[in-house]
Scaffold this active site. Structure first.
Site, PDB file in Angstrom:
ATOM      1  N   LYS A 102      -2.012  -0.223   8.829  1.00  0.00           N
ATOM      2  CA  LYS A 102      -1.349   0.768   9.685  1.00  0.00           C
ATOM      3  C   LYS A 102      -1.860   2.151   9.264  1.00  0.00           C
ATOM      4  O   LYS A 102      -2.072   2.415   8.082  1.00  0.00           O
ATOM      5  CB  LYS A 102       0.167   0.688   9.492  1.00  0.00           C
ATOM      6  CG  LYS A 102       0.951   1.821  10.142  1.00  0.00           C
ATOM      7  CD  LYS A 102       1.440   2.814   9.096  1.00  0.00           C
ATOM      8  CE  LYS A 102       2.222   3.950   9.709  1.00  0.00           C
ATOM      9  NZ  LYS A 102       2.624   4.951   8.685  1.00  0.00           N
ATOM     10  N   TYR A 123      10.830  -3.500  14.428  1.00  0.00           N
ATOM     11  CA  TYR A 123      10.192  -2.176  14.342  1.00  0.00           C
ATOM     12  C   TYR A 123      10.720  -1.228  15.430  1.00  0.00           C
ATOM     13  O   TYR A 123      10.488  -0.035  15.395  1.00  0.00           O
ATOM     14  CB  TYR A 123       8.661  -2.268  14.476  1.00  0.00           C
ATOM     15  CG  TYR A 123       7.955  -3.128  13.458  1.00  0.00           C
ATOM     16  CD1 TYR A 123       8.616  -3.599  12.324  1.00  0.00           C
ATOM     17  CD2 TYR A 123       6.621  -3.488  13.621  1.00  0.00           C
ATOM     18  CE1 TYR A 123       7.961  -4.414  11.400  1.00  0.00           C
ATOM     19  CE2 TYR A 123       5.967  -4.290  12.698  1.00  0.00           C
ATOM     20  CZ  TYR A 123       6.654  -4.762  11.600  1.00  0.00           C
ATOM     21  OH  TYR A 123       5.992  -5.566  10.692  1.00  0.00           O
ATOM     22  N   ILE A 144      -4.137  -6.212   8.871  1.00  0.00           N
ATOM     23  CA  ILE A 144      -3.542  -5.344   9.898  1.00  0.00           C
ATOM     24  C   ILE A 144      -3.088  -4.011   9.292  1.00  0.00           C
ATOM     25  O   ILE A 144      -1.898  -3.709   9.250  1.00  0.00           O
ATOM     26  CB  ILE A 144      -2.365  -6.066  10.596  1.00  0.00           C
ATOM     27  CG1 ILE A 144      -1.394  -6.709   9.568  1.00  0.00           C
ATOM     28  CG2 ILE A 144      -2.875  -7.134  11.555  1.00  0.00           C
ATOM     29  CD1 ILE A 144      -0.091  -7.211  10.196  1.00  0.00           C
ATOM     30  N   LEU A 194      -3.435  -2.316   2.473  1.00  0.00           N
ATOM     31  CA  LEU A 194      -3.818  -1.179   1.616  1.00  0.00           C
ATOM     32  C   LEU A 194      -2.762  -0.952   0.530  1.00  0.00           C
ATOM     33  O   LEU A 194      -2.715   0.113  -0.075  1.00  0.00           O
ATOM     34  CB  LEU A 194      -3.967   0.093   2.472  1.00  0.00           C
ATOM     35  CG  LEU A 194      -4.913  -0.046   3.675  1.00  0.00           C
ATOM     36  CD1 LEU A 194      -4.841   1.185   4.581  1.00  0.00           C
ATOM     37  CD2 LEU A 194      -6.351  -0.256   3.186  1.00  0.00           C
ATOM     38  N   ASN A 198     -10.575   2.913   8.741  1.00  0.00           N
ATOM     39  CA  ASN A 198     -10.219   1.523   8.439  1.00  0.00           C
ATOM     40  C   ASN A 198     -10.969   0.515   9.304  1.00  0.00           C
ATOM     41  O   ASN A 198     -11.039  -0.658   8.968  1.00  0.00           O
ATOM     42  CB  ASN A 198      -8.702   1.311   8.607  1.00  0.00           C
ATOM     43  CG  ASN A 198      -7.898   2.159   7.643  1.00  0.00           C
ATOM     44  OD1 ASN A 198      -8.427   2.664   6.665  1.00  0.00           O
ATOM     45  ND2 ASN A 198      -6.618   2.331   7.925  1.00  0.00           N
TER      46      ASN A 198
HETATM   47  P1  NAP Z   1      -0.622  -0.566   4.757  1.00  0.00           P
HETATM   48  O1  NAP Z   1      -1.289  -0.785   6.036  1.00  0.00           O
HETATM   49  O2  NAP Z   1      -1.094  -1.278   3.538  1.00  0.00           O
HETATM   50  O3  NAP Z   1      -0.636   0.964   4.367  1.00  0.00           O
HETATM   51  C1  NAP Z   1      -0.200   1.983   5.230  1.00  0.00           C
HETATM   52  C2  NAP Z   1      -0.258   3.282   4.425  1.00  0.00           C
HETATM   53  O4  NAP Z   1      -1.615   3.542   4.055  1.00  0.00           O
HETATM   54  C3  NAP Z   1       0.260   4.467   5.199  1.00  0.00           C
HETATM   55  O5  NAP Z   1       0.931   5.294   4.303  1.00  0.00           O
HETATM   56  C4  NAP Z   1      -1.051   5.127   5.675  1.00  0.00           C
HETATM   57  O6  NAP Z   1      -0.916   6.510   5.793  1.00  0.00           O
HETATM   58  C5  NAP Z   1      -1.992   4.818   4.539  1.00  0.00           C
HETATM   59  N1  NAP Z   1      -3.377   4.764   5.013  1.00  0.00           N
HETATM   60  C6  NAP Z   1      -3.832   4.036   6.071  1.00  0.00           C
HETATM   61  N2  NAP Z   1      -5.158   4.227   6.221  1.00  0.00           N
HETATM   62  C7  NAP Z   1      -5.532   5.085   5.246  1.00  0.00           C
HETATM   63  C8  NAP Z   1      -6.771   5.658   4.889  1.00  0.00           C
HETATM   64  N3  NAP Z   1      -7.883   5.368   5.568  1.00  0.00           N
HETATM   65  N4  NAP Z   1      -6.792   6.527   3.825  1.00  0.00           N
HETATM   66  C9  NAP Z   1      -5.669   6.803   3.150  1.00  0.00           C
HETATM   67  N5  NAP Z   1      -4.465   6.291   3.435  1.00  0.00           N
HETATM   68  C10 NAP Z   1      -4.386   5.426   4.475  1.00  0.00           C
HETATM   69  O7  NAP Z   1       0.972  -0.845   4.842  1.00  0.00           O
HETATM   70  P2  NAP Z   1       2.008  -1.405   5.904  1.00  0.00           P
HETATM   71  O8  NAP Z   1       2.243  -0.455   7.021  1.00  0.00           O
HETATM   72  O9  NAP Z   1       3.165  -1.867   5.097  1.00  0.00           O
HETATM   73  O10 NAP Z   1       1.332  -2.737   6.475  1.00  0.00           O
HETATM   74  C11 NAP Z   1       0.533  -2.764   7.639  1.00  0.00           C
HETATM   75  C12 NAP Z   1       1.200  -3.517   8.770  1.00  0.00           C
HETATM   76  O11 NAP Z   1       1.584  -4.819   8.351  1.00  0.00           O
HETATM   77  C13 NAP Z   1       2.525  -2.909   9.238  1.00  0.00           C
HETATM   78  O12 NAP Z   1       2.324  -1.759  10.026  1.00  0.00           O
HETATM   79  C14 NAP Z   1       3.135  -4.059   9.982  1.00  0.00           C
HETATM   80  O13 NAP Z   1       2.529  -4.170  11.268  1.00  0.00           O
HETATM   81  C15 NAP Z   1       2.744  -5.228   9.088  1.00  0.00           C
HETATM   82  N6  NAP Z   1       3.820  -5.595   8.105  1.00  0.00           N
HETATM   83  C16 NAP Z   1       4.408  -6.824   8.262  1.00  0.00           C
HETATM   84  C17 NAP Z   1       5.416  -7.210   7.372  1.00  0.00           C
HETATM   85  C18 NAP Z   1       6.041  -8.568   7.547  1.00  0.00           C
HETATM   86  O14 NAP Z   1       7.087  -8.828   6.920  1.00  0.00           O
HETATM   87  N7  NAP Z   1       5.472  -9.441   8.331  1.00  0.00           N
HETATM   88  C19 NAP Z   1       5.830  -6.369   6.337  1.00  0.00           C
HETATM   89  C20 NAP Z   1       5.192  -5.127   6.203  1.00  0.00           C
HETATM   90  C21 NAP Z   1       4.187  -4.762   7.084  1.00  0.00           C
HETATM   91  P3  NAP Z   1      -0.860   7.218   7.244  1.00  0.00           P
HETATM   92  O15 NAP Z   1       0.137   6.444   8.061  1.00  0.00           O
HETATM   93  O16 NAP Z   1      -0.437   8.595   6.895  1.00  0.00           O
HETATM   94  O17 NAP Z   1      -2.224   7.145   7.830  1.00  0.00           O
END
Ligand code: NAP
Length: 272
Positions: free
Chosen positions: A232, A54, A230, A191, A242
């Site tokens: 984001k 990251y 987790i 999400l 959240n």
């Molecule tokens: P996520 O948490 O499912 O979704 C993030 C998205 O949802 C962003 O566009 C965010 O928008 C939006 N969002 C968040 N809260 C919201 C709310 N209350 N209302 C409306 N929209 C909302 O997706 P992710 O970032 O892919 O996954 C989360 C974390 O998992 C990552 O940050 C990372 O730390 C980890 N991850 C790990 C792997 C792995 O291979 N191990 C892969 C992917 C992710 P805004 O940013 O505009 O608020």
């Protein structure tokens, strides 16, 4: 032994208590990342997820420091990217992460994705050595399934498997295995990268409770034993929303409706 505390806010895995709701930092960079981590800790998050790939570990470390929260109260995860799985490289990468994060130890170090350069015994052995030296507290894997996951579980005390998991991609068998073998399933993209907002079933359930679709998705995840999540979020409003997922209950019928969604709608595949 695995237990979930009465308030559901934490889970005990292999004798360590982990806050079940964490803050993901993928795609957060620079000052926004520092501020997001500081703000998340102010809101009450005590579990922070980053990764070497990251390229924000320095900023995550600054956010931790700026928050003033005791390091001992924070559960911090980072991940080693393929290419650094060989023993000496894994050690050097971890030491670099410790410097970037400005911390004396990492709570949980993960192998980020399985890959061709992975010799499982070596990588896990290197992580066990780091644990024995106090540089990391726990070790684990991410995006590991089936035979490879079982191999890892047989070789080392795998603390977590971090996988994509959300209402469009349930993993009941993995959760069952986690309970049986005492490891945590950390739900990433909980999400569905924002796609849960457009889900009609979730919207109906959310409206009935006066909550958001995201809160319903997170609550559905955290109603499953051994699961942490987790999400984001870039804005304070989303981060705060959240975090408010423990003051309502889903009915068994609602949980079943959410769990009956079509499976295997993955969002993340770095090799695709
Ligand atoms: P996520 O948490 O499912 O979704 C993030 C998205 O949802 C962003 O566009 C965010 O928008 C939006 N969002 C968040 N809260 C919201 C709310 N209350 N209302 C409306 N929209 C909302 O997706 P992710 O970032 O892919 O996954 C989360 C974390 O998992 C990552 O940050 C990372 O730390 C980890 N991850 C790990 C792997 C792995 O291979 N191990 C892969 C992917 C992710 P805004 O940013 O505009 O608020």
């Amino acid at each position: 032994m695995t237990t979930i505390d009465a308030s559901m806010r934490s889970v005990e895995i292999q004798g360590t208590t982990v806050p079940r709701l964490g803050f993901g930092t993928w795609q957060l960079r620079g000052r926004d990342c520092v501020e997001a981590v500081r703000d998340a800790l102010e809101i009450g998050y005590r579990h922070i997820d980053t990764a070497r790939i990251y390229r924000n570990e320095t900023e995550v470390g600054r956010g931790l420091a700026a928050s003033g929260v005791d390091r001992a109260d924070i559960f911090l995860t980072t991940k080693i990217w393929p290419g650094d799985f060989e023993r000496a490289r894994l050690r050097a990468a971890t030491e670099d992460s410790l410097r970037s994060l400005a911390t004396e130890y990492i709570d949980l170090l993960l192998l980020h994705w399985p890959s061709d350069d992975l010799v499982l015994e070596d990588a896990l052995g290197a992580m066990v050595a780091l644990r024995d030296e106090g540089k990391i507290r726990h070790l684990g894997v991410s995006n590991f399934f089936d035979g490879l996951l079982r191999q890892a579980l047989d070789l080392a005390p795998v603390f977590t498997d971090q996988v994509e998991l959300h209402p469009h991609l349930g993993r009941p068998k993995l959760v069952e295995l986690a309970l049986e073998r005492d490891f945590m399933v950390t739900a990433y993209s909980p999400l569905a990268q924002g796609k849960v907002a457009r889900d009609g079933t979730l919207r109906e359930i959310a409206e009935a409770h006066g909550n958001s679709t995201g809160q319903v998705a997170l609550r559905w995840l955290l109603d499953q034993p051994n699961v942490s999540a987790i999400p984001k979020a870039s804005s304070h409003e989303h981060r705060a929303e959240n975090f408010e997922v423990f003051d309502f209950d889903l009915t068994a019928e609602e949980r079943a409706r959410i769990g009956a969604r079509p499976e295997d709608r993955r969002r993340t595949d770095p090799w695709a």
